[in-house]
Write an enzyme that holds these catalytic residues in place. Structure first.
Site, PDB file in Angstrom:
ATOM      1  N   HIS A  41      -0.554  10.385   5.177  1.00  0.00           N
ATOM      2  CA  HIS A  41      -1.206  10.835   6.400  1.00  0.00           C
ATOM      3  C   HIS A  41      -0.168  11.148   7.454  1.00  0.00           C
ATOM      4  O   HIS A  41      -0.027  10.434   8.438  1.00  0.00           O
ATOM      5  CB  HIS A  41      -2.149   9.750   6.918  1.00  0.00           C
ATOM      6  CG  HIS A  41      -3.338   9.548   6.055  1.00  0.00           C
ATOM      7  ND1 HIS A  41      -4.236  10.538   5.768  1.00  0.00           N
ATOM      8  CD2 HIS A  41      -3.775   8.461   5.390  1.00  0.00           C
ATOM      9  CE1 HIS A  41      -5.174  10.074   4.986  1.00  0.00           C
ATOM     10  NE2 HIS A  41      -4.911   8.814   4.719  1.00  0.00           N
ATOM     11  N   CYS A  94       0.335   3.196  -5.610  1.00  0.00           N
ATOM     12  CA  CYS A  94       1.046   1.990  -5.152  1.00  0.00           C
ATOM     13  C   CYS A  94       0.698   0.823  -6.095  1.00  0.00           C
ATOM     14  O   CYS A  94      -0.481   0.646  -6.455  1.00  0.00           O
ATOM     15  CB  CYS A  94       0.622   1.663  -3.729  1.00  0.00           C
ATOM     16  SG  CYS A  94       1.377   0.135  -3.161  1.00  0.00           S
ATOM     17  N   HIS A 122     -12.761   6.534   2.078  1.00  0.00           N
ATOM     18  CA  HIS A 122     -11.300   6.531   1.900  1.00  0.00           C
ATOM     19  C   HIS A 122     -10.965   6.783   0.427  1.00  0.00           C
ATOM     20  O   HIS A 122     -11.590   6.212  -0.464  1.00  0.00           O
ATOM     21  CB  HIS A 122     -10.721   5.188   2.359  1.00  0.00           C
ATOM     22  CG  HIS A 122      -9.232   5.240   2.532  1.00  0.00           C
ATOM     23  ND1 HIS A 122      -8.366   5.149   1.475  1.00  0.00           N
ATOM     24  CD2 HIS A 122      -8.464   5.416   3.644  1.00  0.00           C
ATOM     25  CE1 HIS A 122      -7.118   5.234   1.920  1.00  0.00           C
ATOM     26  NE2 HIS A 122      -7.153   5.408   3.239  1.00  0.00           N
ATOM     27  N   GLU A 124      -8.657   5.722  -1.424  1.00  0.00           N
ATOM     28  CA  GLU A 124      -8.315   4.520  -2.197  1.00  0.00           C
ATOM     29  C   GLU A 124      -9.588   3.852  -2.718  1.00  0.00           C
ATOM     30  O   GLU A 124      -9.664   3.446  -3.890  1.00  0.00           O
ATOM     31  CB  GLU A 124      -7.525   3.526  -1.327  1.00  0.00           C
ATOM     32  CG  GLU A 124      -7.137   2.278  -2.110  1.00  0.00           C
ATOM     33  CD  GLU A 124      -6.561   1.179  -1.231  1.00  0.00           C
ATOM     34  OE1 GLU A 124      -5.831   1.477  -0.274  1.00  0.00           O
ATOM     35  OE2 GLU A 124      -6.858  -0.005  -1.517  1.00  0.00           O
ATOM     36  N   THR A 166      -6.574  -2.116   0.296  1.00  0.00           N
ATOM     37  CA  THR A 166      -5.258  -2.717   0.598  1.00  0.00           C
ATOM     38  C   THR A 166      -4.946  -2.730   2.086  1.00  0.00           C
ATOM     39  O   THR A 166      -4.191  -3.580   2.552  1.00  0.00           O
ATOM     40  CB  THR A 166      -4.124  -1.951  -0.113  1.00  0.00           C
ATOM     41  OG1 THR A 166      -4.269  -0.569   0.206  1.00  0.00           O
ATOM     42  CG2 THR A 166      -4.138  -2.155  -1.607  1.00  0.00           C
ATOM     43  N   SER A 222      -5.146   8.319   9.492  1.00  0.00           N
ATOM     44  CA  SER A 222      -4.621   7.154   8.770  1.00  0.00           C
ATOM     45  C   SER A 222      -5.459   5.923   9.069  1.00  0.00           C
ATOM     46  O   SER A 222      -5.610   5.503  10.216  1.00  0.00           O
ATOM     47  CB  SER A 222      -3.161   6.928   9.177  1.00  0.00           C
ATOM     48  OG  SER A 222      -2.796   5.612   8.885  1.00  0.00           O
ATOM     49  N   SER A 223      -5.981   5.329   7.979  1.00  0.00           N
ATOM     50  CA  SER A 223      -6.841   4.165   8.117  1.00  0.00           C
ATOM     51  C   SER A 223      -6.056   2.972   8.666  1.00  0.00           C
ATOM     52  O   SER A 223      -6.506   2.275   9.565  1.00  0.00           O
ATOM     53  CB  SER A 223      -7.424   3.878   6.730  1.00  0.00           C
ATOM     54  OG  SER A 223      -7.704   2.554   6.558  1.00  0.00           O
ATOM     55  N   SER A 272       2.487   5.595   7.222  1.00  0.00           N
ATOM     56  CA  SER A 272       2.911   6.947   6.842  1.00  0.00           C
ATOM     57  C   SER A 272       3.733   7.614   7.934  1.00  0.00           C
ATOM     58  O   SER A 272       3.881   8.828   7.923  1.00  0.00           O
ATOM     59  CB  SER A 272       1.677   7.813   6.565  1.00  0.00           C
ATOM     60  OG  SER A 272       0.940   7.280   5.505  1.00  0.00           O
TER      61      SER A 272
HETATM   62 FE1  F3S Z   1       0.934   0.239  -0.947  1.00  0.00          FE
HETATM   63 FE2  F3S Z   1       0.320  -1.299   1.040  1.00  0.00          FE
HETATM   64 FE3  F3S Z   1       1.656   0.857   1.467  1.00  0.00          FE
HETATM   65  S1  F3S Z   1      -0.948  -0.749  -0.672  1.00  0.00           S
HETATM   66  S2  F3S Z   1       0.940   2.214  -0.086  1.00  0.00           S
HETATM   67  S3  F3S Z   1       2.334  -0.879   0.294  1.00  0.00           S
HETATM   68  S4  F3S Z   1       0.103   0.021   2.761  1.00  0.00           S
END
Ligand code: F3S
Length: 694
Positions: A41, A94, A122, A124, A166, A222-223, A272
């Site tokens: 993001h 990730c 989202h 994810e 996450t 961005s969440s 990000s």
């Molecule tokens: Fe992974 Fe946590 Fe970043 S899930 S992508 S390390 S915010």
């Protein structure tokens, strides 16, 4: 009064984002590809990646080359789709997300229902759902949980697992768990908020609790950034900004002016956010708080400082020298500016001297800074692309046709460079013929082969999508071709008339005739209108690609049908026949076919006569083939000419009858003479006998 600015240690790229970015930059180095969705993001980063040839696509359908699965992860069906289509991919999911995939896959396979705390929209969360083999639900607030408990008793009272996105907000996750635990007995909870998120949120909370104001830097989509804003807002005045340029300077100034005592400013950023942007925000905040003169024109100051250059800064540069690998430029600062050859233009194969010359003033953007060495690297190509993007966007809005050169054939389509911008044209929009649909689709290699002839060709195209945030432009050669063909068609139908002559190209051959392209419209020439001679298949006289002179016999604008003729009336063999032959003439003809009722024999090319079965022989003929064979030359008389129907009747039998009639008669014997002679001989014999008795 003094100001203290603290940047959170956890601000900026997390482990998972860094990992995905490394994969993308290495893909860019090896020729480019695409990411399924925006890689991270942050539009500065995704625009830069697009410039380097790694574009964001929405689905495997649009995939160009190797695909990167971003850190958010995807559902199982996406892996299946990529594998089924043979699309190579790099999995940058990730590991924290992959761990959730594993948990939900294993637990739902054992029959557990899956409850996810997170934003249902989202990517994810969508990806996690895609790994559940049974029932799953998403809750994003306490109300969602209450609804679930009240109305989905069956779901919550079965064996249930509870996981979190996450980047879920830690405090909310704790609250949700408490509620769920009270009501569900067969429950297993997995704490899946990643440690990077936990640390970032905890540090932001601590910082905000001691600050006069907070600045949270990140992308509006961005969440995790949104959650940081929410956390910090609970403790102090919090400002969100995408980058230094978007900082609400006046509001910040206002907020500081009413705060008493020393100013403590905290800065944090989403996972990000590139370091360069955080540093720039820090620098501008330092400028704002450097002195207490709040009436200073901050924006003017900001402008001035920007001229000192930062990454992403657009500057005017004067070319001071050009060599084969770069252009050296002066950007009005203490830095030496360099524009590498591949950052000068998007047109492949050009040398720097083909693009700029000494003394040119050009617009560039700063791509990297090495303060220690006093060097700044810049890109002209990116500025051109941004301007090009605007032009392409205008072209899309006005449906204008633009031209460009095909500079790359990639998996799934071609890249056309237009206005200094890369435009992706999917294979289905290139105008190439994909062949008939079959159960076995074309392999990527077969498709690539079909696309290769387009390379380096100048093409006209329409722009069908401009996603400025992703730096993605999609074009269609097919749509431009269609518009051109529609214009030709309407011109044709407005001008066509019976008898009008055209020179067209033979497009296809059928058993009954040929289709000829008259310039946007196809007409049909029936086999009988193709040549005066008798033919079995059009291929005997024309081939695909031949130019054919035709005239319009008839047309139907509603059904869009045009019937054509290609025979030259001056070569009409029937006219020739009538001039040379008449009923009664004897002709030599060659048998060309036999039928149960007779045989056809060619008198001259283009004119056949029928020898009826009754006219073949003096005998009674029951089987034509016993008397005549194809290729046999026969002599026959013309017995009838039907001018209206252009038919000729022939007869062999008449000639045979005449021949028989004209034959020499055999010598005949008068029987009475014979009888007389016999009588005379008998009388002489009797006289002789009588004499001897005497
Ligand atoms: Fe992974 Fe946590 Fe970043 S899930 S992508 S390390 S915010």
């Amino acid at each position: 009064m003094s100001a203290h600015i603290t940047v959170a240690k956890t601000a900026g790229f997390c482990f998972g984002v860094k990992r995905a970015l490394e994969a993308a930059y290495s893909l860019a180095e090896s020729g480019g590809g695409c990411t399924l969705g925006r890689l991270i993001h942050n539009r500065h980063v995704t625009e830069e990646l697009a410039e380097r040839g790694v574009v964001a696509v929405n689905s495997a359908d649009e995939a160009t080359g190797t695909v990167i699965i971003r850190s958010h992860g995807v559902g199982r069906e996406v892996y299946g789709e990529l594998e089924r289509r043979g699309i190579p991919y790099i999995d940058a999911t990730c590991p924290f997300v992959a761990k959730i995939h594993k948990i939900v896959a294993e637990e739902s396979a054992k029959g557990a229902n899956v409850l996810i705390a997170g934003d249902p929209e989202h990517p994810e969360v969508k990806g996690i759902i895609g790994h559940c083999s049974g029932e799953s639900r998403v809750v994003n607030n306490v109300g969602d949980i209450e609804n679930l408990l009240n109305f989905e008793n069956g779901f919550v009272q079965s064996s249930l697992i509870f996981v979190a996105q996450t980047t879920a907000q830690l405090s909310k996750w704790i609250e949700y768990k408490k509620i769920i635990q009270k009501h569900c007995t067969k429950l297993k909870i997995f704490d899946t908020i990643c440690s990077a998120t936990t640390h970032r949120q905890t540090e932001a909370e601590r910082l905000a609790s001691h600050s006069t104001l907070m600045v949270v830097v990140g992308d509006p989509h961005s969440s995790n950034t949104a959650k940081l804003v929410s956390i910090c807002s609970r403790y102090c005045r919090t400002f969100f900004t995408e980058d230094a340029l978007s900082l609400p300077v006046q509001e910040i100034k206002q907020a500081l002016s009413v705060a008493s005592g020393d100013h403590y400013i905290g800065i944090t950023a989403g996972a990000s956010t590139p370091d360069g942007i955080i540093k720039e925000v820090h620098r501008i905040m330092s400028e704002i708080t450097r002195n207490d003169e709040m009436d200073i024109d901050f924006m003017a100051e900001v402008d001035k400082t920007f001229k000192r250059v930062y990454i992403g800064n657009r500057v005017k540069a004067v070319v001071v020298s050009v060599n084969n690998t770069e252009a050296v430029v002066d950007i009005g600062t203490k830095h030496s500016g360099y524009i590498p050859a591949d950052e000068l233009t998007a047109t492949p194969g050009l040398l720097p001297k083909d693009v700029v010359k000494v003394g040119d003033e050009i617009d560039c953007v700063v791509t990297s800074i090495n303060d220690a060495e006093g060097v700044v690297y810049l890109s002209k190509k990116r500025v051109d692309a941004a301007a090009g993007l605007e032009k392409l966007s205008d072209a899309m809005n006005s449906n204008a046709t633009i031209s460009g050169v095909v500079t790359q054939v990639i998996k799934g389509g071609v890249i056309v460079t237009c206005e200094g911008t890369r435009v992706f044209v999917p294979a289905s929009h290139t105008g190439i013929t994909r062949g008939k649909r079959t159960d076995t689709p074309e392999t990527p290699e077969e498709l690539q082969k079909k696309l290769e002839p387009l390379l380096k060709k100048e093409v006209s195209l329409k722009i069908i999508e401009v996603a400025e945030s992703r730096g993605r432009v999609v074009g269609s050669i097919r749509n431009a071709q269609k518009e051109e063909s529609d214009a030709l068609k309407s011109k044709f139908w407005s001008e066509v008339e019976v008898g009008k002559k055209y020179v067209g190209e033979v497009k296809s051959l059928e058993s009954y005739g040929v289709f000829v392209d008259l310039g946007g419209v196809d007409g049909m020439v029936h086999s009988s209108e193709l040549t005066w001679n008798r033919i079995k298949h059009p291929r005997e006289v024309v081939s695909v690609g031949d130019k054919l002179e035709v005239y319009v016999k008839s047309f139907d604008p509603e059904k869009k049908r045009v019937s054509l003729g290609a025979k030259d009336p001056n070569d009409n063999p029937w006219t020739k026949f009538l001039a040379e032959f008449a009923v009664g003439d004897v002709v030599k003809a060659q048998v060309v076919s036999t039928t149960p009722f007779g045989a056809f024999a060619q008198i001259i090319p283009g004119v056949d006569g029928l020898i009826h079965i009754s006219q073949i022989s003096l005998d009674r003929v029951t089987n034509v083939s016993q008397y005549l064979t194809i290729g046999q030359l026969v002599e026959a008389r013309i017995t009838e000419i039907d001018q209206e129907k252009s038919r000729v009747s022939l007869s062999i039998k008449e000639l045979l009858e005449e021949e028989a009639a004209n034959a020499e008669p055999e010598e005949t014997i008068d029987i009475s003479e014979v009888e007389g002679a016999v009588e005379a001989a008998e009388a002489a014999e009797a006289a002789e006998a009588a004499e001897s008795e005497e």
